[in-house]
Motif scaffolding. Structure first.
Motif, short mmCIF file in Angstrom:
data_model
loop_
_atom_site.label_atom_id
_atom_site.label_comp_id
_atom_site.label_asym_id
_atom_site.label_seq_id
_atom_site.Cartn_x
_atom_site.Cartn_y
_atom_site.Cartn_z
N ARG A 10 0.73 6.59 1.56
CA ARG A 10 1.73 6.04 0.66
C ARG A 10 3.10 6.15 1.32
O ARG A 10 3.73 7.20 1.28
CB ARG A 10 1.74 6.82 -0.66
CG ARG A 10 0.61 6.44 -1.59
CD ARG A 10 0.73 5.02 -2.03
NE ARG A 10 2.00 4.77 -2.67
CZ ARG A 10 2.11 4.37 -3.92
NH1 ARG A 10 1.05 4.15 -4.64
NH2 ARG A 10 3.28 4.15 -4.45
N ASP A 34 -3.29 1.56 4.17
CA ASP A 34 -2.79 1.91 2.84
C ASP A 34 -3.88 1.61 1.82
O ASP A 34 -4.38 0.48 1.74
CB ASP A 34 -1.53 1.09 2.56
CG ASP A 34 -0.85 1.47 1.25
OD1 ASP A 34 -1.53 2.00 0.35
OD2 ASP A 34 0.36 1.24 1.14
N GLU A 67 -3.70 1.01 -1.24
CA GLU A 67 -3.36 -0.05 -2.18
C GLU A 67 -3.36 -1.42 -1.52
O GLU A 67 -3.16 -2.44 -2.19
CB GLU A 67 -2.02 0.24 -2.83
CG GLU A 67 -2.07 1.48 -3.72
CD GLU A 67 -0.89 1.57 -4.65
OE1 GLU A 67 -0.40 0.52 -5.11
OE2 GLU A 67 -0.46 2.69 -4.94
N CYS A 78 2.50 -8.93 0.43
CA CYS A 78 3.23 -8.10 -0.54
C CYS A 78 3.54 -8.85 -1.83
O CYS A 78 3.75 -8.22 -2.87
CB CYS A 78 4.54 -7.60 0.07
SG CYS A 78 4.35 -6.31 1.32
N HIS A 127 5.21 -1.21 -5.41
CA HIS A 127 4.53 -1.06 -4.13
C HIS A 127 4.99 -2.13 -3.15
O HIS A 127 5.13 -1.87 -1.94
CB HIS A 127 3.02 -1.12 -4.32
CG HIS A 127 2.24 -0.62 -3.14
ND1 HIS A 127 2.44 0.63 -2.61
CD2 HIS A 127 1.28 -1.20 -2.38
CE1 HIS A 127 1.63 0.79 -1.58
NE2 HIS A 127 0.92 -0.30 -1.41
N GLU A 175 8.23 -0.96 -1.66
CA GLU A 175 8.02 0.05 -0.64
C GLU A 175 7.70 -0.58 0.71
O GLU A 175 8.27 -0.22 1.75
CB GLU A 175 6.86 0.99 -1.04
CG GLU A 175 7.18 1.91 -2.20
CD GLU A 175 6.00 2.79 -2.54
OE1 GLU A 175 4.99 2.73 -1.82
OE2 GLU A 175 6.09 3.55 -3.52
N TRP A 176 6.76 -1.53 0.69
CA TRP A 176 6.33 -2.12 1.96
C TRP A 176 7.38 -3.07 2.53
O TRP A 176 7.54 -3.17 3.75
CB TRP A 176 4.98 -2.81 1.81
CG TRP A 176 3.88 -1.88 2.22
CD1 TRP A 176 2.98 -1.26 1.41
CD2 TRP A 176 3.61 -1.43 3.55
NE1 TRP A 176 2.15 -0.45 2.15
CE2 TRP A 176 2.51 -0.54 3.47
CE3 TRP A 176 4.18 -1.68 4.79
CZ2 TRP A 176 1.98 0.09 4.59
CZ3 TRP A 176 3.65 -1.05 5.92
CH2 TRP A 176 2.56 -0.17 5.80
#
Length: 390
Positions: free
Chosen positions: A80, A132, A134, A158, A165, A168-169
């Protein structure tokens, strides 16, 4: 996991110190760490784990990979990534492209782009992206091999993530080469050092040809069609369901499918623009909207994602167009099969709907993605189409 100590020093501490030393021997060790990180990520997540024992093995490899990443860069994690994390330790000269960046998946800090870095770092960053948990659902869509295309693919992937999330990426990807990030969820930024030209999905300027077909009117529809055409021509992993034989979903990157999709979208748009009858235009607008909705990511996007917001743009456009007419639409939602409000009866056609496997938490069939809204006027009814869980 208990730390392993060597001469009073933990293994993580030794790796941390070694990753920051100068000299050719330390550089050789960093290259070894880099290779180990990539090999572990590949072993853990491709092919997808099978039985419970296999999944437990993958989890343990994840733990080891996490500790390896923490050792060479304590500000990062692999499973994460932390959005707010920034490099806090100065890396010696010559180590700027060491395992601290490769294992963590982060490039140079913003403001210090290295023009030689992106091509070399796209591959390990992609491996961290796939590692990852996710991102796991995207393992059936292999990333492109070309660095520029892979860069775009990660950004566009994404768009299907839940917004936290995805944020974040996007932040993590932006470290690569000091790329400039546009509005949230809207851009695949330019990364000219690997040939990436970027992709604008901000919906601000309609394509000139689309506007011409619409006779210079209806900018909201022109922007929507422009965005979907941009997505269709991108390196995103997309499916479409725009088949005259209703033969289900098809990978857009299969031979001939992109051409097929574009031809049908353009034909529907022209037929709508040239339709003289008021209610005929409304029905044809529903068919244009179907062409837009019939392009979707593989797998289906998460709630709160950019794709869900994109579908909401379609909903808003149709409701605005139908507000002053004696015709109804329903955007199928909720339990499957959906029904017409106030009218009763099913609002979609079972032989045109598509079934997908339900998530373990789903207790009853439900609509997962709308392919076509249901339409009804005094003389015509057009059944909706959806993708639903079994």
């Amino acid at each position: 996991m208990d730390a392993v100590h060597l001469d009073g020093r933990s293994l993580e501490s030794a790796l941390y110190t070694l990753a920051r030393r100068g000299g050719p021997r330390a550089e050789q060790a960093r290259r070894a760490f880099d290779g180990l990180g990539r090999a572990l990520a590949a072993a853990a997540h491709w092919p997808p784990p099978g039985d419970d024992d296999d999944r437990e093995t993958g989890r343990l490899i994840d733990v080891v990979l996490h500790h390896l990443s923490a050792a060479v860069d304590p500000a990062s994690t692999v499973a994460r990534p932390t959005v707010e994390a920034t490099p806090t330790t100065s890396i010696p000269t010559g180590a700027a492209t060491s395992t601290a960046d490769s294992v963590s998946g982060r490039g140079p800090a913003p403001g210090r782009p290295d023009p030689t870095l992106p091509t070399a770092e796209v591959v390990p960053l992609t491996e961290m992206f796939l590692a990852d948990r996710e991102v796991a659902a995207w393992r059936d869509a292999a990333p492109p091999s070309d660095p520029a295309h892979c860069w775009e693919w990660m950004w566009l992937t994404c768009l299907a993530f839940p917004e936290p999330h995805a944020t974040e990426w996007r932040r993590r990807l932006a470290h690569l080469g000091g790329a400039v990030v546009g509005p949230p969820s809207a851009f695949a930024p330019d990364l000219s050092t690997v040939g990436g030209e970027g992709l604008d999905l901000s919906g601000t300027e309609p394509d000139a040809e689309v506007s011409m077909v619409l006779h210079g009117r209806e900018d909201d529809l022109a922007r929507l069609v422009t965005d979907v055409l941009s997505l269709a021509g991108s390196h995103a992993s997309l499916d479409h369901s725009l088949q005259p034989d209703r033969a289900g979903r098809h990978r857009l990157d299969d031979e001939g499918q992109l051409r097929h999709y574009r031809e049908h979208l353009w034909r529907r748009l022209r037929e709508y623009a040239d339709e003289p009858d008021q209610y005929g235009r409304l029905r044809r607008l529903v068919l244009v909207d179907e062409a837009v909705r019939s392009l979707f990511p593989r797998p289906l996007p998460a709630p709160g994602s950019w794709w869900r917001q994109f579908a909401a743009r379609s909903d808003a456009l149709l409701r605005h167009r139908f507000a002053d007419h004696d015709a109804d639409i329903v955007v199928p939602a909720g339990p499957y099969p959906p029904t017409w409000p106030r009218h009763g009866g099913k609002s979609t056609s079972p032989n045109q709907d598509m079934k997908v496997v339900s998530a373990p938490t789903k207790r009853r069939p439900s609509v997962e993605w709308v392919l076509r809204v249901a339409y009804r006027d005094a003389d015509h009814t057009l059944a909706g189409r959806v993708i639903y869980t079994e």
